[in-house]
Design a protein around this motif. Sequence first.
Motif, PDB file in Angstrom:
ATOM      1  N   GLU A  93       0.606  -9.716 -64.381  1.00 36.17           N
ATOM      2  CA  GLU A  93       1.529 -10.523 -65.039  1.00 36.17           C
ATOM      3  C   GLU A  93       1.523 -10.428 -66.568  1.00 36.17           C
ATOM      4  O   GLU A  93       0.387 -10.362 -67.167  1.00 36.17           O
ATOM      5  N   LYS A  94       2.744 -10.151 -67.233  1.00 39.47           N
ATOM      6  CA  LYS A  94       2.726  -9.706 -68.629  1.00 39.47           C
ATOM      7  C   LYS A  94       2.689 -11.158 -69.324  1.00 39.47           C
ATOM      8  O   LYS A  94       3.400 -12.153 -69.142  1.00 39.47           O
ATOM      9  N   VAL A  95       1.679 -11.309 -70.121  1.00 34.53           N
ATOM     10  CA  VAL A  95       1.313 -12.743 -70.728  1.00 34.53           C
ATOM     11  C   VAL A  95       1.448 -12.548 -72.477  1.00 34.53           C
ATOM     12  O   VAL A  95       1.360 -13.644 -72.922  1.00 34.53           O
ATOM     13  N   GLY A  96       1.490 -11.468 -72.942  1.00 30.19           N
ATOM     14  CA  GLY A  96       1.823 -11.521 -74.269  1.00 30.19           C
ATOM     15  C   GLY A  96       1.437  -9.972 -74.489  1.00 30.19           C
ATOM     16  O   GLY A  96       1.773  -9.239 -73.822  1.00 30.19           O
ATOM     17  N   SER A  97       1.580  -9.854 -75.935  1.00 30.61           N
ATOM     18  CA  SER A  97       1.540  -8.509 -76.691  1.00 30.61           C
ATOM     19  C   SER A  97       0.681  -8.659 -77.999  1.00 30.61           C
ATOM     20  O   SER A  97      -0.059  -9.856 -78.443  1.00 30.61           O
ATOM     21  N   TYR A  98       0.042  -7.360 -78.388  1.00 26.88           N
ATOM     22  CA  TYR A  98      -1.119  -7.437 -79.534  1.00 26.88           C
ATOM     23  C   TYR A  98      -1.080  -6.016 -80.062  1.00 26.88           C
ATOM     24  O   TYR A  98      -0.459  -4.783 -79.467  1.00 26.88           O
ATOM     25  N   THR A  99      -1.595  -5.884 -81.010  1.00 29.58           N
ATOM     26  CA  THR A  99      -1.987  -4.589 -81.648  1.00 29.58           C
ATOM     27  C   THR A  99      -3.433  -4.167 -81.650  1.00 29.58           C
ATOM     28  O   THR A  99      -4.332  -4.782 -81.721  1.00 29.58           O
ATOM     29  N   ASP A 100      -3.463  -3.209 -80.771  1.00 25.92           N
ATOM     30  CA  ASP A 100      -4.819  -2.308 -80.640  1.00 25.92           C
ATOM     31  C   ASP A 100      -5.261  -1.527 -81.658  1.00 25.92           C
ATOM     32  O   ASP A 100      -4.427  -0.684 -81.887  1.00 25.92           O
ATOM     33  N   PRO A 101      -6.191  -1.666 -82.540  1.00 30.94           N
ATOM     34  CA  PRO A 101      -6.609  -1.103 -83.642  1.00 30.94           C
ATOM     35  C   PRO A 101      -7.069   0.538 -83.273  1.00 30.94           C
ATOM     36  O   PRO A 101      -6.707   1.187 -84.117  1.00 30.94           O
TER      37      PRO A 101
END
Length: 190
Positions: A146-154
């Motif tokens: 389930e796609k629950v969000g997004s973020y930046t992976d450093p």
Amino acid sequence: MSITIRLAQKVDALPIARLHYLTWRETYRALAPQTAYDLMTEEARLARWQSMLSHAESERIIVVVEAEGQLAGFGAAGPASHEIYQDRAEIKFLYVGTVFKRMGIGRKLLLHLARCMMEAGYNGIGLGVVIGNDPAIAFYEKLGGEKVGSYTDPGPVWRSQNYLYVWDDLPAFLAQERKSILNDKRDSLP
């Protein structure tokens, strides 16, 4: 086809690094900036894998998948590296070599890591998928992620934009493994 999943050892560093290098270059050629693409050499991968396999963390598991005696893939899971994961474990690496794709190896690897994380006390797992990596997105969605969000992976050299896919009911997810094993056994009968 005979497939085994086992804990990675120090001697696996070179084959893992080579597979990681080749698969990463193929997967991210059109997604990663040129500087990241240029910096992610086989030597850089080898140094990182030698370090990870030499300094085993008690909370992280690293496994390799062998098919007919050849390295077909590898994976790693453990405590999350980003707060978006909340109390879930993170699948940090899940790679399958090009010649071994579409053979069920990725599914078995993901399910194996999920079982290990459940045994370690986690109720859910998550993993980041680089936005634009459509084959991986389709694969995880097919497996019920389930796609629950997004973020930046450093990242070490590239700040990639990622979707977070999760499985929050590990017993139900792992029931797929039992069903898969039964189906595989049934399909291999003469």
